[in-house]
Design a protein around this motif. Structure first.
Motif, PDB file in Angstrom:
ATOM      1  N   ALA A  59      20.356  75.831  34.991  1.00  0.00           N
ATOM      2  CA  ALA A  59      21.040  74.537  34.965  1.00  0.00           C
ATOM      3  C   ALA A  59      20.198  73.459  35.649  1.00  0.00           C
ATOM      4  O   ALA A  59      20.066  72.333  35.148  1.00  0.00           O
ATOM      5  CB  ALA A  59      22.404  74.650  35.642  1.00  0.00           C
ATOM      6  N   LEU A  60      19.620  73.805  36.790  1.00  0.00           N
ATOM      7  CA  LEU A  60      18.775  72.853  37.506  1.00  0.00           C
ATOM      8  C   LEU A  60      17.541  72.491  36.680  1.00  0.00           C
ATOM      9  O   LEU A  60      17.114  71.328  36.647  1.00  0.00           O
ATOM     10  CB  LEU A  60      18.346  73.445  38.853  1.00  0.00           C
ATOM     11  CG  LEU A  60      19.463  73.778  39.850  1.00  0.00           C
ATOM     12  CD1 LEU A  60      18.885  74.411  41.104  1.00  0.00           C
ATOM     13  CD2 LEU A  60      20.287  72.540  40.189  1.00  0.00           C
ATOM     14  N   ILE A  66      17.271  72.610  33.336  1.00  0.00           N
ATOM     15  CA  ILE A  66      17.686  71.831  32.170  1.00  0.00           C
ATOM     16  C   ILE A  66      17.874  70.360  32.532  1.00  0.00           C
ATOM     17  O   ILE A  66      17.442  69.456  31.805  1.00  0.00           O
ATOM     18  CB  ILE A  66      18.990  72.406  31.588  1.00  0.00           C
ATOM     19  CG1 ILE A  66      18.714  73.740  30.906  1.00  0.00           C
ATOM     20  CG2 ILE A  66      19.642  71.437  30.601  1.00  0.00           C
ATOM     21  CD1 ILE A  66      19.968  74.489  30.507  1.00  0.00           C
ATOM     22  N   ALA A  67      18.533  70.120  33.649  1.00  0.00           N
ATOM     23  CA  ALA A  67      18.843  68.749  34.060  1.00  0.00           C
ATOM     24  C   ALA A  67      17.765  68.128  34.931  1.00  0.00           C
ATOM     25  O   ALA A  67      17.914  66.991  35.372  1.00  0.00           O
ATOM     26  CB  ALA A  67      20.183  68.724  34.784  1.00  0.00           C
ATOM     27  N   ASN A  68      16.678  68.873  35.178  1.00  0.00           N
ATOM     28  CA  ASN A  68      15.577  68.368  36.002  1.00  0.00           C
ATOM     29  C   ASN A  68      16.091  67.924  37.374  1.00  0.00           C
ATOM     30  O   ASN A  68      15.880  66.794  37.815  1.00  0.00           O
ATOM     31  CB  ASN A  68      14.861  67.220  35.304  1.00  0.00           C
ATOM     32  CG  ASN A  68      13.549  66.857  35.995  1.00  0.00           C
ATOM     33  OD1 ASN A  68      12.928  67.690  36.647  1.00  0.00           O
ATOM     34  ND2 ASN A  68      13.138  65.605  35.852  1.00  0.00           N
ATOM     35  N   ILE A  69      16.765  68.859  38.047  1.00  0.00           N
ATOM     36  CA  ILE A  69      17.372  68.589  39.348  1.00  0.00           C
ATOM     37  C   ILE A  69      16.598  69.312  40.442  1.00  0.00           C
ATOM     38  O   ILE A  69      16.296  70.499  40.322  1.00  0.00           O
ATOM     39  CB  ILE A  69      18.843  69.055  39.352  1.00  0.00           C
ATOM     40  CG1 ILE A  69      19.689  68.175  38.415  1.00  0.00           C
ATOM     41  CG2 ILE A  69      19.423  69.048  40.761  1.00  0.00           C
ATOM     42  CD1 ILE A  69      21.106  68.686  38.225  1.00  0.00           C
ATOM     43  N   ASN A  70      16.295  68.588  41.509  1.00  0.00           N
ATOM     44  CA  ASN A  70      15.650  69.167  42.684  1.00  0.00           C
ATOM     45  C   ASN A  70      16.738  69.701  43.620  1.00  0.00           C
ATOM     46  O   ASN A  70      17.494  68.916  44.193  1.00  0.00           O
ATOM     47  CB  ASN A  70      14.812  68.104  43.401  1.00  0.00           C
ATOM     48  CG  ASN A  70      14.161  68.630  44.674  1.00  0.00           C
ATOM     49  OD1 ASN A  70      14.359  69.775  45.073  1.00  0.00           O
ATOM     50  ND2 ASN A  70      13.381  67.786  45.323  1.00  0.00           N
ATOM     51  N   PRO A  71      16.863  71.017  43.794  1.00  0.00           N
ATOM     52  CA  PRO A  71      17.972  71.563  44.600  1.00  0.00           C
ATOM     53  C   PRO A  71      17.952  71.087  46.045  1.00  0.00           C
ATOM     54  O   PRO A  71      19.015  70.945  46.659  1.00  0.00           O
ATOM     55  CB  PRO A  71      17.764  73.079  44.505  1.00  0.00           C
ATOM     56  CG  PRO A  71      16.324  73.262  44.153  1.00  0.00           C
ATOM     57  CD  PRO A  71      15.978  72.086  43.292  1.00  0.00           C
ATOM     58  N   GLN A  72      16.774  70.828  46.581  1.00  0.00           N
ATOM     59  CA  GLN A  72      16.678  70.439  47.987  1.00  0.00           C
ATOM     60  C   GLN A  72      17.174  69.020  48.238  1.00  0.00           C
ATOM     61  O   GLN A  72      17.368  68.626  49.383  1.00  0.00           O
ATOM     62  CB  GLN A  72      15.233  70.598  48.462  1.00  0.00           C
ATOM     63  CG  GLN A  72      14.773  72.048  48.439  1.00  0.00           C
ATOM     64  CD  GLN A  72      13.337  72.213  48.873  1.00  0.00           C
ATOM     65  OE1 GLN A  72      12.606  71.232  49.035  1.00  0.00           O
ATOM     66  NE2 GLN A  72      12.909  73.449  49.061  1.00  0.00           N
TER      67      GLN A  72
END
Length: 299
Positions: free
Chosen positions: A217-218, A220-226
């Protein structure tokens, strides 16, 4: 120039994305959708899969505990069914009329000029309907849902629980096909043994709380978890999110559980409980709201 860079860095907010679960997170458990959904799942198991009514509660609990969702567990132990049909049955009879527009939450979300994304195990139709009922359909950049992580043409059993490519055979040692009939793995009998062991059939369905599901999911959406806050009502989903370095917010209780950085009795308490979201806020006039949609898979 160096001074400007330092100034901009100091003004940069701690988070650049808010990742929200949907059900029982953006609205309270008391709305009754969860209870109705649970009953609909039980009815589906009896009416469509022919499972004995006396076994439904125990079976459902075991599948949910071991596979994340009852649906994922049913597929793992050998039941074959159409995903859209399942979702239509389980969600089609929910009391959506219990959900009302939430202007307080809408104002909170719109006051934050940073990315906001929905991440739910539910299907897209349900997600869009809930957001519309809450009056929040234009508050999120996109929706990561069942269809995002489970393309409908991929319907084989994975040899690896975290293998989201679904490579491997549709037949496992626990669910063998004989004469075009699939033998159902008896998970109730399995756990009734003195030493059941850990070997269970794998599921083709990718969903929370799988770490791989969250990582995909991260991606796909190009999300930085930090730099992301993950809002969830499920403790085990929160703990899975923590394992991939997400900052976590447990919604529905003021008691902070292991794995949760914050705890909110209600999503309405967001500003008071997590003031860091508003700290060093970069004001952006005319922040474009986007119609909620399934986030497309990037190449």
């Amino acid at each position: 120039m160096e001074y400007e860079d330092r100034y901009l860095q100091a003004q940069k907010p701690k988070y650049d994305c808010l990742l929200f679960d949907l059900d029982d997170t953006l609205y309270p458990l008391s709305c009754g959708l969860a209870a109705a959904c649970g009953q609909n799942i039980k009815d589906y198991m009896v009416e469509h899969l022919g499972i004995e009514k006396s076994k439904i509660t125990e079976l459902g609990n075991l599948l949910y505990k071991n596979y994340g969702t009852t649906m994922a567990g049913l597929r793992a132990i050998g039941y074959d069914f159409d995903y859209d049909e399942y979702h239509s049955y389980v969600h089609g009879r929910l009391p959506y009329e219990n959900l009302k527009p939430d202007p307080v939450l809408r104002n909170l979300l719109q006051s934050l000029p940073i990315r906001k994304v929905i991440f739910t195990n539910a299907d897209k139709v349900h997600a869009l309907r809930v957001l519309a009922k809450l009056g929040l359909e234009d508050c999120f950049e996109g929706i990561i849902c069942f269809e995002t992580l489970n393309p409908t043409h991929k319907n084989t059993i994975s040899d690896d629980e975290d293998d989201i490519e679904f490579v491997g055979s549709a037949v496992t040692a626990a669910a063998k096909t004989t004469s075009n009939r699939t033998e159902i793995f008896d998970i109730i009998d399995h756990f009734s043994r003195p030493n059941p062991g850990a070997e269970l059939p794998k599921t083709p369905i990718v969903c929370k709380p799988s770490v791989t599901a969250i990582e995909r999911a991260l991606e796909i959406a190009n999300i930085n978890p930090q730099r992301t806050l993950f809002f969830e009502d499920s403790v085990r989903n929160i703990q899975a999110g923590k394992r991939v370095d997400l900052h976590t917010v447990l919604v529905g209780t003021s008691q902070r559980e292991k794995g949760a950085d914050y705890a909110l009795e209600s999503i309405h308490n967001l500003r008071q409980a997590v003031p860091e979201i508003w700290e060093a806020e970069i004001k952006t006039e005319g922040y474009p709201g986007k119609l909620a949609r399934e986030t497309p898979v990037t190449a």
